[in-house]
Scaffold this motif. Structure first.
Motif, short mmCIF file in Angstrom:
data_model
loop_
_atom_site.label_atom_id
_atom_site.label_comp_id
_atom_site.label_asym_id
_atom_site.label_seq_id
_atom_site.Cartn_x
_atom_site.Cartn_y
_atom_site.Cartn_z
N ARG A 70 -1.29 -0.72 -4.06
CA ARG A 70 -2.43 0.04 -3.79
C ARG A 70 -2.45 1.37 -3.18
O ARG A 70 -1.71 1.42 -2.14
CB ARG A 70 -3.40 -0.97 -2.99
CG ARG A 70 -4.87 -0.39 -2.59
CD ARG A 70 -5.57 -1.36 -1.91
NE ARG A 70 -6.86 -1.14 -1.65
CZ ARG A 70 -7.92 -1.79 -1.76
NH1 ARG A 70 -7.50 -3.00 -2.38
NH2 ARG A 70 -9.17 -1.47 -1.55
N GLU A 71 -3.03 2.27 -3.89
CA GLU A 71 -2.93 3.36 -3.35
C GLU A 71 -4.10 3.52 -2.10
O GLU A 71 -4.78 3.10 -2.05
CB GLU A 71 -3.75 4.60 -4.43
CG GLU A 71 -2.68 4.69 -5.62
CD GLU A 71 -1.47 5.29 -5.33
OE1 GLU A 71 -1.35 5.93 -4.41
OE2 GLU A 71 -0.47 4.87 -5.76
N ASN A 79 -12.18 -1.59 6.34
CA ASN A 79 -10.94 -1.17 6.06
C ASN A 79 -10.82 -0.46 7.38
O ASN A 79 -11.49 -0.08 8.37
CB ASN A 79 -10.98 -0.25 4.93
CG ASN A 79 -12.17 0.93 5.24
OD1 ASN A 79 -11.96 1.79 5.98
ND2 ASN A 79 -13.34 0.74 4.27
N TRP A 96 -3.72 -8.34 -3.64
CA TRP A 96 -3.65 -7.57 -5.00
C TRP A 96 -2.42 -7.60 -5.40
O TRP A 96 -1.49 -7.79 -4.63
CB TRP A 96 -4.40 -6.27 -4.77
CG TRP A 96 -3.68 -5.44 -3.54
CD1 TRP A 96 -2.42 -4.81 -3.61
CD2 TRP A 96 -3.85 -5.49 -2.30
NE1 TRP A 96 -2.24 -4.27 -2.42
CE2 TRP A 96 -3.24 -4.59 -1.46
CE3 TRP A 96 -4.90 -6.04 -1.49
CZ2 TRP A 96 -3.07 -4.36 -0.09
CZ3 TRP A 96 -5.05 -5.65 -0.06
CH2 TRP A 96 -4.04 -4.79 0.48
N VAL A 142 0.79 -1.06 -0.07
CA VAL A 142 0.15 0.06 -0.11
C VAL A 142 0.85 1.15 0.00
O VAL A 142 1.98 1.26 0.79
CB VAL A 142 -0.90 0.00 1.19
CG1 VAL A 142 -1.98 -1.10 1.03
CG2 VAL A 142 -0.05 -0.06 2.47
#
Length: 526
Positions: free
Chosen positions: A56-57, A90, A52, A17
């Motif tokens: 990931r942003e 999240n 993923w 991330v």
């Protein structure tokens, strides 16, 4: 030549991330700790997210759990942002030093909102000040309302609490990469967040996931299963579907929220009623959390900080002008408080004797607050002397009539008093010295378990955060609490004397107040 700071990238068990540098700390928002709880996963326990590829942003807050908005009466005091999307399980991380070598203390925040509202995106909960002061701060979203706390015959209970457990496991496994020490995790929460922490303290599956806990204005408790079932059944009746998870999973999300809000108007923090809550489930919550903690069978060795505000109830009664109406009701309101608190008239007379200048609304409010909140926390401190620290927040808001109300302390704990959302409760010009003192105490407790005053002992020390410098007072509410142990009557054996005139009119007005409380949309606790 000034070095250019690049945005930080951290690896998690499910993928990398990329966060942002903000005001000297690294911030990562919207990191999934579980898969979206919809489709076949609706009303089911959380499962890990899909891994993923790439980076990931993590610049923006992730989706918030489905929830109805606050009513207009409460929206002028409380903020509750909504972020659309399915990936609502999240969390966010603020850290001064990402990387596995820092080993900094960690504070995990569970928001309040009566288990029906709230999110980690509330600006008051910004973690900048904690990271600035050397604490890795984590805030969590979890399922709310019927999605998180509905009780069905064909699904496990407490999925929202299971979300919180999954988030804590993620933190325990992943926080070292963000600079945190998995051996120094403090879990903290206010109101419904504190109630959740009480359940997690007593949950066998959560043992070893955190070292310290902060319970702000919320006691360990289990809700009555029948009350929660009534909420589900009333929703099912309105929706014309069976009261099962399978049937509810087929209902449109927005329709389910509207129905939940309509049924939720039958509940209020002062007068009670059916409401969503954590229930004993023979699995995650095998018994009443307070009893497990008081008896010493759970969370041995976990250090605690517990507290309340002086005027919790004023957030429940001031919006909509209910405070004045309860005052006018006199004995009728006191009879309602006795029923709410399951006590006899000796309790009312005791409070009247101890507080001769208090109006009816203040007597009712303090009785309900003590019964629901302060006495359970007091029992918990009594059971954990030497490792419990107790505080009272007593600074009165600059906004009219709120006093030191429920949730007012949050802007001081987070040192976010400059945010407009904090001023909605505190008013303008809240003292920065008080924020320094409270925020500093929370930082010290997360760092080494000592917030700066002596732990609970036979003298009942309570740290008072009010006007002027904080100070310790011995047993400031012991006389109030003693009224309850001296009570030997029940509502059935201790009738309240009815006034000779005006009783029907006052009873009708009480019903009107009940309806007003229901329309506020604020459930059992903030």
């Amino acid at each position: 030549m000034t070095a250019v700071q690049t945005d930080p990238v951290v690896s998690t068990p499910y993928g990398a991330v990329r966060g942002r540098r903000e005001h000297g700390v690294a911030v990562f928002r919207g990191i999934p700790y579980a898969a979206p709880p919809f489709g076949p996963r609706r009303f089911r326990p959380p499962v890990p997210p899909e891994p993923w590829d790439g980076v990931r942003e993590a610049a923006d807050f992730g989706p918030t759990a489905p929830k109805p908005p606050y009513s207009d009466a409460f929206a002028q005091y409380l903020s509750d942002p909504f972020v659309p999307g399915d990936d609502c399980l999240n969390l966010n991380v603020w850290t001064p030093e990402p990387g596995p070598g820092a080993r900094l203390p960690v504070l995990v925040w569970l928001h309040g909102g009566a288990l029906t509202r709230g999110s980690s995106a509330v600006p008051v909960y910004d973690g900048l000040a904690f990271a600035r002061d050397g604490v890795v701060f984590v805030s969590v979203n979890y399922r709310l309302g019927v999605e998180g706390y509905g009780l069905f015959p064909d699904a496990p209970a407490n999925p929202g609490l299971r979300d919180q457990l999954a988030a804590l496991r993620w933190v325990h496994e992943s926080i070292a990469a963000f600079g945190g020490d998995p051996g120094r995790i403090t879990v903290a929460g206010q109101s419904a967040g504190a109630i959740s922490i009480g359940a997690l303290l007593a949950a066998p599956q959560a043992q070893g996931l955190f070292r310290r806990a902060v319970l702000q204005s919320g006691p360990p408790e289990a809700s009555d299963r029948d009350k929660v079932r009534r909420m589900v059944r009333r929703m099912a009746t309105r929706l014309k579907v069976p009261a099962t998870a399978a049937a509810f999973a087929e209902v449109d999300r927005e329709l389910l929220l509207r129905t939940q809000a309509e049924v939720g108007r039958l509940s209020s923090p002062v007068l009670g009623g059916p409401a969503f809550g954590i229930v004993v489930d023979d699995d995650l919550v095998p018994r009443d959390p307070l009893e497990a903690l008081v008896e010493g069978s759970a969370a041995r060795g976990v250090e605690l900080m517990l507290g309340w505000t002086s005027d919790e109830y004023r957030l429940w009664l001031v919006p909509g002008g209910l405070l004045e109406r309860v005052d006018r009701l006199g004995p009728v309101a006191l009879a309602g408080a006795m029923a709410r608190c399951h006590c006899g008239s000796e309790v009312v007379r005791g409070y009247r004797a101890l507080h001769p200048d208090a109006g009816t609304a203040d007597i009712v409010g303090q009785m309900v607050t003590d019964h629901l909140l302060r006495i359970p926390l007091h029992r918990l401190a009594e059971a954990r002397p030497g490792s419990s620290y107790v505080y009272e927040f007593a600074w009165p808001s600059h906004r009219p009539d709120l006093g030191a109300c429920h949730a007012l302390e949050l802007g001081f704990v987070f040192d976010t008093g400059a945010a407009p959302e904090s001023a909605k409760l505190a008013g303008e010009g809240a003292p920065t010295e008080l924020a320094d003192a409270m925020h500093g105490a929370w930082v010290r407790f997360a760092a080494d378990g000592d917030p700066g005053w002596r732990p609970w002992d036979a003298t009942h020390p309570v740290q008072i955060f009010g006007k002027g410098d904080p100070y310790v007072e011995s047993g400031p509410r012991d006389h109030d609490f003693a009224v309850w142990t001296a009570d030997t009557t029940t509502p059935e054996t201790a009738p309240v004397k009815e006034p000779a005139e005006g009783w029907p009119a006052r009873t009708a007005e009480l019903r009107s107040v009940v309806r007003r409380l229901r329309r506020t949309g604020l459930a059992r606790r903030h």
